[in-house]
Scaffold this active site. Structure first.
Site, short mmCIF file in Angstrom:
data_model
loop_
_atom_site.label_atom_id
_atom_site.label_comp_id
_atom_site.label_asym_id
_atom_site.label_seq_id
_atom_site.Cartn_x
_atom_site.Cartn_y
_atom_site.Cartn_z
N SER A 1 47.26 50.06 6.19
CA SER A 1 47.87 48.45 5.52
C SER A 1 46.59 47.68 5.95
CB SER A 1 48.99 48.17 7.00
OG SER A 1 50.29 49.21 7.48
N HIS B 1 46.68 44.34 10.62
CA HIS B 1 46.57 43.40 9.13
C HIS B 1 45.86 41.89 8.61
CE1 HIS B 1 50.71 45.78 9.12
NE2 HIS B 1 50.53 46.23 9.22
#
Length: 299
Positions: A203, A249
């Site tokens: 991610s 993220h």
């Protein structure tokens, strides 16, 4: 109706300028000195006299040199290749291979390569973590998934975003963007998360691609609304879905924006490679500093 000398009108003639034959709608006053097709500044390649288009350079038409002597370049200065998605395919295959190993070897494999700061692992019967000298975990966790839905959505975004970025940046620059964004995400997770909390997944690197896509689309003056909606949806998931390493993220997203800006806005000419390398090195160095500082605080 009679036509003016020089053949049919190109798009944009009504405004006094023609459009680049590779980028419709982008007006330009530059033409290839060999084939006389209109080319924009991103497509023109320096020649002994004037500029050549990528096709004439690729075939060596009128240059007097081998076709590879002067290769056409991407907007970031990377080489244009026959398969613009090759690196994306390799990264995707590596993630799938690691997922297969995780399914087959189960916890022993996952616990050995997940990103964790510092903890005692009962299944391995030893102290593990980045703070224990296992720095490789910062990188291996980027290619590791346990849940099918997790790898599916990450690989879907990788394919959607990675191909266009690889084509626009070139393989080397694209790979640097992907890896450094992923490492930045791991570094921020290590810096802010509790030492015994593990994390894994691509991610961080995928969010780096999201950020880079915004920069590239803005550079090309494309409609940003679709990518901004996608980022907004992903940020909502990041902060409202349980068990999400939001640090990875955000770290990846910020790194992707910074690196991409340096890649596509670096000045053309001899300084371009140096500026691009400096931006990538700066983000990587900042990540290393964060890891070193966190290690010192834990140990």
């Amino acid at each position: 109706m009679d036509q003016a000398p020089g053949g049919p009108q190109e798009p944009g003639d009504a405004h006094g300028l023609r459009s680049c034959y590779r980028h419709p709608g982008r007006e330009t006053g530059i033409t290839c000195t060999r084939c006389e097709r209109p080319i924009c500044t991103d497509c023109m390649v320096d020649a002994s006299v004037g500029f050549h288009c990528p096709e004439c350079v690729r075939t060596g038409s009128g240059t007097g040199h081998h076709p590879n002597a002067t290769r056409p370049r991407t907007i970031a200065g990377g080489a244009i290749t026959a398969d613009p998605r090759l690196m994306t395919k390799i990264i995707l295959a590596l993630n799938i291979a690691m997922f297969g190993l995780a399914l087959g070897l189960e916890d022993q494999f996952v616990h050995r390569f997940t990103m964790i700061g510092y903890a005692y692992d009962r299944s391995l019967a030893e102290v593990v973590g980045v703070a224990d000298g296992e720095w490789y975990r910062l990188a291996t966790a980027m290619f590791l998934h346990q849940e099918a839905w997790h790898i599916f959505f990450n690989m879907l975004l990788l394919w959607w975003l990675g191909g266009p970025l690889e084509e626009a940046l070139g393989r080397v620059r694209y790979l640097a963007l992907y890896l450094i964004s992923g490492l930045a995400g791991s570094a921020l997770t290590y810096l802010l998360e509790t030492p015994d909390q593990g994390s894994l997944g691509a991610s961080g690197a995928i969010y780096g691609l999201l950020g880079a896509t915004v920069v590239l689309m803005r550079r090309l003056r494309q409609d940003l609304r679709p990518i901004m909606v996608l980022i907004a949806i992903n940020l909502v998931i990041t902060f409202f879905w349980a068990n999400i390493a939001w640090q990875a993220h955000i770290g990846g997203l910020v790194a992707g924006v910074v690196i991409a800006y340096g890649l596509v806005h670096a000045p053309q000419g001899k300084r371009r490679n140096a500026v691009q390398l400096a931006v990538c090195a700066a983000v990587l160095l900042l990540s290393v500093v964060a890891v070193v500082a966190r290690t010192a605080a834990i140990t």
